[in-house]
Design a protein around this motif. Sequence first.
Motif, mmCIF file in Angstrom:
data_model
loop_
_atom_site.group_PDB
_atom_site.id
_atom_site.type_symbol
_atom_site.label_atom_id
_atom_site.label_comp_id
_atom_site.label_asym_id
_atom_site.label_seq_id
_atom_site.Cartn_x
_atom_site.Cartn_y
_atom_site.Cartn_z
ATOM 1 N N ILE A 261 -4.025 -2.514 43.135
ATOM 2 C CA ILE A 261 -3.983 -3.153 41.818
ATOM 3 C C ILE A 261 -3.814 -4.660 41.990
ATOM 4 O O ILE A 261 -2.860 -5.131 42.613
ATOM 5 C CB ILE A 261 -2.839 -2.576 40.968
ATOM 6 N N SER A 262 -4.738 -5.412 41.413
ATOM 7 C CA SER A 262 -4.676 -6.874 41.486
ATOM 8 C C SER A 262 -4.404 -7.508 40.125
ATOM 9 O O SER A 262 -3.949 -8.642 40.055
ATOM 10 C CB SER A 262 -5.985 -7.433 42.059
ATOM 11 N N THR A 263 -4.691 -6.772 39.048
ATOM 12 C CA THR A 263 -4.437 -7.252 37.691
ATOM 13 C C THR A 263 -3.598 -6.220 36.960
ATOM 14 O O THR A 263 -3.988 -5.058 36.859
ATOM 15 C CB THR A 263 -5.755 -7.481 36.930
ATOM 16 N N LEU A 264 -2.445 -6.647 36.454
ATOM 17 C CA LEU A 264 -1.514 -5.709 35.818
ATOM 18 C C LEU A 264 -0.985 -6.305 34.523
ATOM 19 O O LEU A 264 -0.547 -7.456 34.489
ATOM 20 C CB LEU A 264 -0.350 -5.399 36.759
ATOM 21 N N SER A 265 -1.037 -5.503 33.459
ATOM 22 C CA SER A 265 -0.486 -5.898 32.165
ATOM 23 C C SER A 265 0.411 -4.778 31.662
ATOM 24 O O SER A 265 -0.023 -3.634 31.536
ATOM 25 C CB SER A 265 -1.614 -6.166 31.160
ATOM 26 N N LEU A 266 1.665 -5.111 31.386
ATOM 27 C CA LEU A 266 2.648 -4.161 30.868
ATOM 28 C C LEU A 266 3.143 -4.665 29.522
ATOM 29 O O LEU A 266 3.628 -5.795 29.415
ATOM 30 C CB LEU A 266 3.821 -4.010 31.835
ATOM 31 N N LYS A 267 3.031 -3.814 28.493
ATOM 32 C CA LYS A 267 3.407 -4.223 27.140
ATOM 33 C C LYS A 267 4.293 -3.169 26.500
ATOM 34 O O LYS A 267 4.069 -1.976 26.635
ATOM 35 C CB LYS A 267 2.155 -4.430 26.289
ATOM 36 N N ASP A 268 5.325 -3.646 25.781
ATOM 37 C CA ASP A 268 6.234 -2.763 25.035
ATOM 38 C C ASP A 268 6.853 -1.709 25.933
ATOM 39 O O ASP A 268 6.825 -0.513 25.633
ATOM 40 C CB ASP A 268 5.489 -2.094 23.872
ATOM 41 N N MET A 269 7.392 -2.137 27.052
ATOM 42 C CA MET A 269 8.027 -1.221 28.000
ATOM 43 C C MET A 269 9.363 -1.803 28.441
ATOM 44 O O MET A 269 9.544 -3.020 28.454
ATOM 45 C CB MET A 269 7.135 -0.994 29.225
ATOM 46 N N GLN A 270 10.277 -0.922 28.781
ATOM 47 C CA GLN A 270 11.545 -1.350 29.343
ATOM 48 C C GLN A 270 11.409 -1.367 30.865
ATOM 49 O O GLN A 270 11.269 -0.324 31.500
ATOM 50 C CB GLN A 270 12.665 -0.399 28.929
ATOM 51 N N ILE A 271 11.432 -2.552 31.442
ATOM 52 C CA ILE A 271 11.251 -2.715 32.877
ATOM 53 C C ILE A 271 12.615 -2.898 33.533
ATOM 54 O O ILE A 271 13.333 -3.852 33.212
ATOM 55 C CB ILE A 271 10.342 -3.916 33.184
ATOM 56 N N ASN A 272 12.955 -1.998 34.450
ATOM 57 C CA ASN A 272 14.247 -2.119 35.116
ATOM 58 C C ASN A 272 14.085 -2.789 36.483
ATOM 59 O O ASN A 272 12.992 -3.194 36.871
ATOM 60 C CB ASN A 272 14.918 -0.744 35.239
ATOM 61 N N GLN A 273 15.189 -2.866 37.217
ATOM 62 C CA GLN A 273 15.172 -3.577 38.481
ATOM 63 C C GLN A 273 14.272 -2.901 39.502
ATOM 64 O O GLN A 273 13.573 -3.558 40.274
ATOM 65 C CB GLN A 273 16.592 -3.665 39.038
ATOM 66 N N ALA A 274 14.240 -1.563 39.510
ATOM 67 C CA ALA A 274 13.419 -0.844 40.482
ATOM 68 C C ALA A 274 11.937 -1.118 40.265
ATOM 69 O O ALA A 274 11.180 -1.294 41.224
ATOM 70 C CB ALA A 274 13.706 0.659 40.401
ATOM 71 N N VAL A 275 11.507 -1.155 39.004
ATOM 72 C CA VAL A 275 10.106 -1.428 38.698
ATOM 73 C C VAL A 275 9.748 -2.860 39.073
ATOM 74 O O VAL A 275 8.695 -3.120 39.656
ATOM 75 C CB VAL A 275 9.821 -1.162 37.207
ATOM 76 N N MET A 276 10.622 -3.806 38.753
ATOM 77 C CA MET A 276 10.348 -5.205 39.079
ATOM 78 C C MET A 276 10.243 -5.397 40.587
ATOM 79 O O MET A 276 9.365 -6.131 41.075
ATOM 80 C CB MET A 276 11.450 -6.094 38.509
ATOM 81 N N THR A 277 11.091 -4.734 41.342
ATOM 82 C CA THR A 277 11.014 -4.823 42.802
ATOM 83 C C THR A 277 9.726 -4.203 43.324
ATOM 84 O O THR A 277 9.092 -4.726 44.245
ATOM 85 C CB THR A 277 12.227 -4.126 43.435
ATOM 86 N N SER A 278 9.315 -3.090 42.701
ATOM 87 C CA SER A 278 8.081 -2.426 43.125
ATOM 88 C C SER A 278 6.864 -3.309 42.878
ATOM 89 O O SER A 278 5.920 -3.304 43.673
ATOM 90 C CB SER A 278 7.927 -1.099 42.391
ATOM 91 N N LEU A 279 6.875 -4.072 41.797
ATOM 92 C CA LEU A 279 5.756 -4.971 41.515
ATOM 93 C C LEU A 279 5.558 -5.970 42.657
ATOM 94 O O LEU A 279 4.430 -6.332 42.996
ATOM 95 C CB LEU A 279 5.990 -5.725 40.209
#
Length: 407
Positions: A261-279
Amino acid sequence: MSNLGDAPIEVLFLILNNIDQQNHLYECTLINKSFYAAANPLLWRAPQMAGGTKREDTILFRLKQSFRLPHQHCLHSTPLGHNVRKLDASKICRLQDLRVVINNVPLVEELVIGIEKLKDKDMERIAIKCPQLKCLCFISPLDGSDRFFDPLRHCTNLRELSIYHSLGSHLQLAPLQHCPLKKLRLYSYGFDNEYAKDTFFVDIPTLTHLDMDYMPQTYYRHFQALPSRPHFPVLTDLRIRNCRFHDNSTMVSFFKSHPLISTLSLKDMQINQAVMTSLATDLIHLKYLCLIDNRRLPALTNPFHRVEKLNIRGCHINAQHMAMYFSNLRYIHVAKGISTRRFNDDISQLDGSTVETITKLTYLDFTSYDSVPDDLKVYLPRRTGGQLVKEDLDHIRETALGLVWIY
């Protein structure tokens, strides 16, 4: 050849093919027989209507009537419907008109349908009568049977598919694994819900773009155990909205299974620390990141080495870490007075010099053409007075390299 009107029809066709406005093409058909023969097929390649609210004003009704007209006055024997390449049947169109038109446009490549209550037979007719179809879009809710999409397995040229789906209804996508799809868009009618739990997702090995609302629980469960086999092994562009993850590890597992994945758009979601680290750690090819209306974002702890574009709207992020964790970003722009959601320490409330001090990035105000640095690699037309219009700003936000756009 004394003038352009004496040129061969093939030459006129190549010249007129550069004209986009239908009214200009129509004027060309009135010049002489040669211009008519060259411009008429182009005029029909994407037929449009000026407007109207009656059935007689719709493009399908007009096309159906024209197919029934005698063609002895035409210079070519090719039926008019064979010139149609793009057909938009999204406005006040009727099913009986669509059925007649579909039988007469065998070379259509793009088809937009805004008609509800399509039957399985109608999908079969589209697949059989339009073998050159590359792009298919349904903009009305679909409530077809489990076999509704089965005929698509015969559409060997289909590359793009867009579906608007009624929440709570069955949507079986199993036949899509037989299509060489590259882009899939799934939209839902409804709020605070998700796709039906029995929505069936399958492998689409050619898919590169996925755009979704309300990812279903069956999709979550597939990625709850590691290692998870990817449904889309070559996925590069992902846009997700309105997802309510009960377990954020599901999203982390999804990212681990789709590292391209080179282009990612996330909208109306609760992003926690684990997801941010995974990005930052799992999406090693991520270059464009767009975060919209995700409320307060967790603190950055890992660098995003490859991200070249960052759009943030309706979110709060620690601005002091911007330059530290996004090494490819050099500039920052804050759009004033657009976002309605404010935090006490919202960066959009600060002036340019303060933003530069906090982020260590160069602040751009985009007040004129000359305020756009060359290394953003944005190509804009120079307008009267050197001013930037909304179209220019949108283009900068979507394409500029090395820019954080906060709005």
